[in-house]
Write an enzyme that holds these catalytic residues in place. Sequence first.
Site, PDB file in Angstrom:
ATOM      1  N   THR A   8     -33.852  13.751 -38.509  1.00  0.00           N
ATOM      2  CA  THR A   8     -32.923  13.407 -39.349  1.00  0.00           C
ATOM      3  C   THR A   8     -31.404  12.954 -38.247  1.00  0.00           C
ATOM      4  O   THR A   8     -31.935  12.690 -37.393  1.00  0.00           O
ATOM      5  CB  THR A   8     -31.383  14.777 -39.605  1.00  0.00           C
ATOM      6  OG1 THR A   8     -31.521  15.134 -38.657  1.00  0.00           O
ATOM      7  CG2 THR A   8     -32.347  15.550 -41.006  1.00  0.00           C
ATOM      8  N   SER A   9     -30.691  11.715 -39.026  1.00  0.00           N
ATOM      9  CA  SER A   9     -29.040  10.745 -38.140  1.00  0.00           C
ATOM     10  C   SER A   9     -28.801  12.296 -37.252  1.00  0.00           C
ATOM     11  O   SER A   9     -27.931  11.681 -36.000  1.00  0.00           O
ATOM     12  CB  SER A   9     -28.990  10.287 -38.764  1.00  0.00           C
ATOM     13  OG  SER A   9     -29.523   9.406 -39.187  1.00  0.00           O
TER      14      SER A   9
END
Length: 192
Positions: A8-9
């Site tokens: 995930t970012s």
Amino acid sequence: MLVGYARTSSLEQEAGLEAQLRDLALLGCEKVFQEQVSAVGSRPELEAAIEFCREGDTLIVTKLDRLARSVRHMWEVLDRVRLKGAAVRIENLGINTSTPTGKLMLNILGGVAEFEREMMLERQREGIAKAKAEGRYKGRKPTARARTGEVLAMRAQGQSMSSIARALGIGKGSVVRAIHQAVRGGQHPTLL
């Protein structure tokens, strides 16, 4: 061996990471690499996952955007995995690069995704140009320029450009620009 990769970012996307890890476990991944970093920066866990893969292994991701940031990057990753004798499987698309059909579908979908991104950027540029023409778009406030006085005072006290940047929380390039502008303007010819 099935090797999973989840990303995930940001740290705020904890639920997204947990969902990916759950899905990879359900798919039977024996080894899972995970990280919470932007796709743009370095991704040490992706590098570790690729390095870990051996002949006959399959690197599994739940979605294509977890793996690559562009079509070119996707093919770089796929080529590296292929050279190790392994395959890539993108679960939500049902694509497995160990088959010719999987490779073809991935190429088509990657091209469509890149096209869509380019179209979005073009629409964004057009929107900004329109807003500028109407006087509604001012751009980002120049935060570093607002601190020029502090930069010059700290430099006059003999501090290095790096220490000024750290102390003020701005980039070293911004410090250099502020000093050069002051020198060019004749305000402080001795600051360099």
